[in-house]
Design a protein around this motif. Structure first.
Motif, PDB file in Angstrom:
ATOM      1  N   THR A   7       0.825  -1.206   0.000  1.00  0.00           N
ATOM      2  CA  THR A   7       0.000   0.000   0.000  1.00  0.00           C
ATOM      3  C   THR A   7       0.860   1.258   0.000  1.00  0.00           C
ATOM      4  O   THR A   7       0.332   2.366  -0.052  1.00  0.00           O
ATOM      5  N   GLU A  42      -5.453   1.325   0.646  1.00  0.00           N
ATOM      6  CA  GLU A  42      -5.715   1.787  -0.707  1.00  0.00           C
ATOM      7  C   GLU A  42      -7.177   1.539  -1.025  1.00  0.00           C
ATOM      8  O   GLU A  42      -7.823   0.720  -0.384  1.00  0.00           O
ATOM      9  N   SER A  73      -9.616  -2.873  -7.840  1.00  0.00           N
ATOM     10  CA  SER A  73     -10.184  -2.044  -6.763  1.00  0.00           C
ATOM     11  C   SER A  73     -11.662  -2.339  -6.531  1.00  0.00           C
ATOM     12  O   SER A  73     -12.167  -2.165  -5.442  1.00  0.00           O
ATOM     13  N   ASN A  87      -3.925   5.797   0.314  1.00  0.00           N
ATOM     14  CA  ASN A  87      -2.920   6.004  -0.724  1.00  0.00           C
ATOM     15  C   ASN A  87      -3.516   5.603  -2.070  1.00  0.00           C
ATOM     16  O   ASN A  87      -4.374   4.729  -2.131  1.00  0.00           O
ATOM     17  N   LYS A  88      -3.041   6.221  -3.149  1.00  0.00           N
ATOM     18  CA  LYS A  88      -3.516   5.947  -4.514  1.00  0.00           C
ATOM     19  C   LYS A  88      -5.033   6.135  -4.589  1.00  0.00           C
ATOM     20  O   LYS A  88      -5.739   5.358  -5.245  1.00  0.00           O
ATOM     21  N   TRP A  89      -5.544   7.142  -3.881  1.00  0.00           N
ATOM     22  CA  TRP A  89      -6.988   7.283  -3.690  1.00  0.00           C
ATOM     23  C   TRP A  89      -7.756   7.384  -5.003  1.00  0.00           C
ATOM     24  O   TRP A  89      -8.888   6.914  -5.121  1.00  0.00           O
ATOM     25  N   TYR A 147      -2.405   8.507  -6.781  1.00  0.00           N
ATOM     26  CA  TYR A 147      -1.707   7.421  -7.477  1.00  0.00           C
ATOM     27  C   TYR A 147      -0.699   8.106  -8.384  1.00  0.00           C
ATOM     28  O   TYR A 147      -1.076   8.822  -9.304  1.00  0.00           O
TER      29      TYR A 147
END
Lengths: 121, 304, 279
Positions: free
Chosen positions: B13, B206, C253, B234-236, B263
């Protein structure tokens, strides 16, 4: 009567170590004549530190423990050894013993922190 | 001295990159790498090792082939499937018993039950730990041998040593800079050893379903130990919807929202260049990291 | 055949590779199980969305002392290496959270005063995701008996088919429990300095354990070419590479399988399965 105090050093001037299981050492004081000896806490890096430390204290013949924090495993082990526990103790070892002799410390009724609390401090 | 532990439920992450960035922002922090399974912080901080020590966290049983009579009692009592009749032969028997050190959990039961005292029980050297200098401050780190146990014990040891250095420095210079710990992933033994008694845990996650799922498990763990917890996503922008859901969930649990980080391939470029993102780029991502750090510093002031 | 998918470092795409590989093998008609041994953070179910039809509690044995039978000899306390059973005078205390279930205490007790009690450490779910068998372990929060639970999960592997094991990250005891005795290990890595450092540790482990292995590179194109150079120098085969594709990160995701969201990758996973001898 002998009391064991968790200590950051090997003398009566040293500060009370707030941790029980991972205390640097124990200063064992005879309250009748204030003679003392320092006992290493040999298991500071092992698992089950509170339990090991309690066994060390029991072997010294102490009847009471003065410390800052004590977790449930150590508390149970000390209780099995019929040792009275006093937590929340601060200051120098000598002062702590004087307060104990004057009856100014309150007996702990159980553990005052969770398991592992002293792991890092 | 305040201790901040950075963890992540799942790996990858960006936890370690963030710890390195915080190290460059804090300037004078004491650093501890407790991610002993996958220790990577040194790749950025380039520590100059000052002290090196062996770590022994347990014992190992070893059968002496010359004394073994091949009776198989050790194999019968071992609950870890560590014993097999595949050792070298001796005067008595064609195959002796042998213990797979990778599977042995050091319980000593075979040692006790061997009828001919052919099993030694010795301290195992499980790894090394180091005290080093880095460009951002002192660092305590370790190398655990592969397949070794006791990483929880090693984690405790690293934190203890780092705390000792921080306390000594605090006493000497009245320096109140924080202790910054790169914690272990997961929810098992090493992570418990990483977080107990910390002043603040920052969970880096993440915006993925797995990230969300793992955050829930980690948050249960920090709640179990009663440690104030902040969350950073993180890397939203990989998935803004999941980010929003994580934020809402975190708010419900009473966690501090420490911020969101883009990101950004620059994070990887910085890693390749062996620099922190703060040193490498003065971009939007670096600004977001600074903001997360500031939120953490502020919320530390309100913890006891 | 048992094929373990592992990685020195977490977050390299191990679960992505394991789930997609399992799905293409099952779809090709090979009897296949996906076995989630990442019991601290099991995530396979998010992608495979299995129908769960079985739940099993996993317990380990811990000692319970019958004070009436105990003769106070102290031998249980002496043999225990973990402070899980402690003798104080004639009293015997047990601390079940510290117990490794080695059995030493009940084996040495001369008075048969120690009973074995079950202690719950987690659970195992079993089910089906289409033609694919699904097994997943989940460790209870606050417990540390990860290897024991992993060994229980592996007992669900059917010997005649293909089992794809999702291994916990790292190189310590849970990993050993998950890969011990498997037929092949696929190490998933990222071509970055962190990824390479952790790959080297994983290689050291599988070599020490004498297991055949190969490498798959995920997010190929980020970072640098040091990973390829290392594999070449060490004579390690790179059996697959998955490019750094933002669409993969996005599919991940939302819990989508790559082979569903981006069917053009199906052939790549089928090819990987063939190269590993799984198809």
């Amino acid at each position: 009567m002998k009391v064991a105090v968790t200590s950051t050093g090997r003398t009566m001037d040293a500060q009370v170590d707030p941790r029980f299981g991972r205390a640097a050492c124990f200063v064992v004081v005879d309250t009748d004549n204030m003679e003392f000896e320092a006992v290493e806490n040999t298991n500071v890096d092992a698992g089950g530190a509170g339990i090991s430390a309690a066994k060390v204290v029991i072997d010294t013949g102490a009847r009471a423990v003065l410390t800052g924090n004590c977790g449930p495993n150590a508390e149970r082990t000390l209780r099995a050894g019929n040792i009275t526990l006093y937590t929340g103790v601060t200051g120098a070892v000598a002062e702590a013993v004087e307060r104990f002799k004057a009856g100014k410390l309150t007996e702990a009724t159980g553990p005052n922190v969770q398991s592992h609390s002293g792991m890092n401090s | 001295m305040k201790e901040i532990v950075v963890i992540s439920g799942k790996g990858g992450t960006g936890k370690t990159s963030l710890v390195a960035a915080f190290a460059s922002l804090a300037q004078n922090a004491v650093l501890a790498d407790c991610d002993v399974d996958a220790a990577d912080l040194h790749l950025i901080l380039k520590p100059d090792v000052q002290e090196s020590h062996d770590f022994s966290g347990g014992k190992l049983a070893r059968i002496r082939a010359d004394k073994c009579i091949g009776c198989g009692e050790c194999e019968r009592v071992c609950r870890f499937e560590a014993v097999s009749l595949s050792g070298p032969g001796n005067d008595i028997i064609a195959k002796t018993c042998t213990i797979d050190p990778v599977a042995c959990e050091g319980c000593g039961v075979c040692v006790q039950f061997c009828p001919v005292d052919a099993i030694d029980f010795e301290d195992a050297i499980n790894g090394q730990w180091f005290v080093s200098k880095t460009r951002f401050g002192p660092m305590v780190h370790a190398r655990l041998g592969t397949a070794e146990e006791n990483s929880g014990k090693l984690v405790s040891l690293i934190r203890k040593q780092a705390k000792r250095i921080a306390d000594e420095r605090g006493a000497r210079a009245n320096d109140d800079s924080p202790l910054l710990v790169d914690g272990s992933p997961g929810i098992g033994c090493p992570v418990i050893a990483s977080i107990t008694g910390a002043d603040l845990v920052l969970v880096v996650t993440e915006p993925t379903l797995s990230g969300r799922h793992d955050l829930d498990r980690v948050a249960q763990l920090t709640a179990h130990f009663g440690i104030p917890t902040a969350v950073c996503i993180n890397k939203w922008n990989i998935n803004p919807d999941v980010t929003e859901a994580i934020e809402a969930g975190a708010r419900d649990k009473g966690l501090v929202l420490a911020g969101k980080i883009d990101y950004d391939p620059a994070v990887t470029y910085a890693q390749v260049a062996e620099k922190t993102i703060i040193e490498y780029a003065r971009n939007r991502t670096a600004t977001q990291v600074v903001s997360v750090w500031n939120v953490i510093m502020d919320s530390l002031k309100t913890t006891k | 055949m048992i094929l373990a998918v592992a990685s020195g470092k977490g977050g390299t795409g191990k679960t992505t590779v394991a789930t997609n590989l399992a799905k293409v093998c099952a779809a090709a008609g090979r009897p296949t199980q996906y076995i989630d041994c990442d019991v601290e953070e099991p995530n396979g179910h998010i992608f495979l969305k299995p129908q769960i039809d079985g739940r099993e509690e996993v317990t380990v044995e811990v000692p319970q002392v019958d004070a009436a039978k105990c003769i106070g000899c102290g031998r249980c306390g002496q043999i225990c290496q973990y402070s899980a059973i402690v003798c104080i005078g004639e009293k015997v205390l047990t601390f079940e959270q510290l117990c490794h279930s080695c059995g030493g205490c009940w084996l040495v007790c001369p008075a048969e005063a120690i009973e074995r009690e079950p202690l719950r450490i987690g659970e195992i779910e079993t089910g089906q995701a289409g033609p694919l068998g699904f097994v997943s372990g989940r460790l209870e929060i606050g417990h540390v008996r990860t290897p024991s639970l992993i060994r229980s999960v592996r007992r669900h592997i059917q010997s005649d088919g293909l089992a794809i094991v999702d291994v916990p990250p790292g190189t310590s005891c849970p990993v050993v429990a998950a890969i011990r005795g498997v037929d092949f290990v696929l190490l998933v890595t990222e071509p970055t300095p962190f990824g390479l450092n952790d790959l080297k540790l994983a290689v050291e482990l599988v070599r020490e354990m004498g297991l055949p292995f190969a490498v798959a590179i995920n997010r190929d194109g980020i970072g640098n070419d040091q990973t390829q150079a290392y594999c070449k120098a060490e004579g390690i085969e790179i059996v697959a590479s998955i490019p750094d594709d933002r669409r993969i990160a996005q599919a991940y995701s939302t819990g989508q399988m790559i082979v569903d969201a981006l069917p053009e990758y199906t052939e790549r996973f089928r090819d990987l399965a063939t190269r590993l001898g799984a198809l």
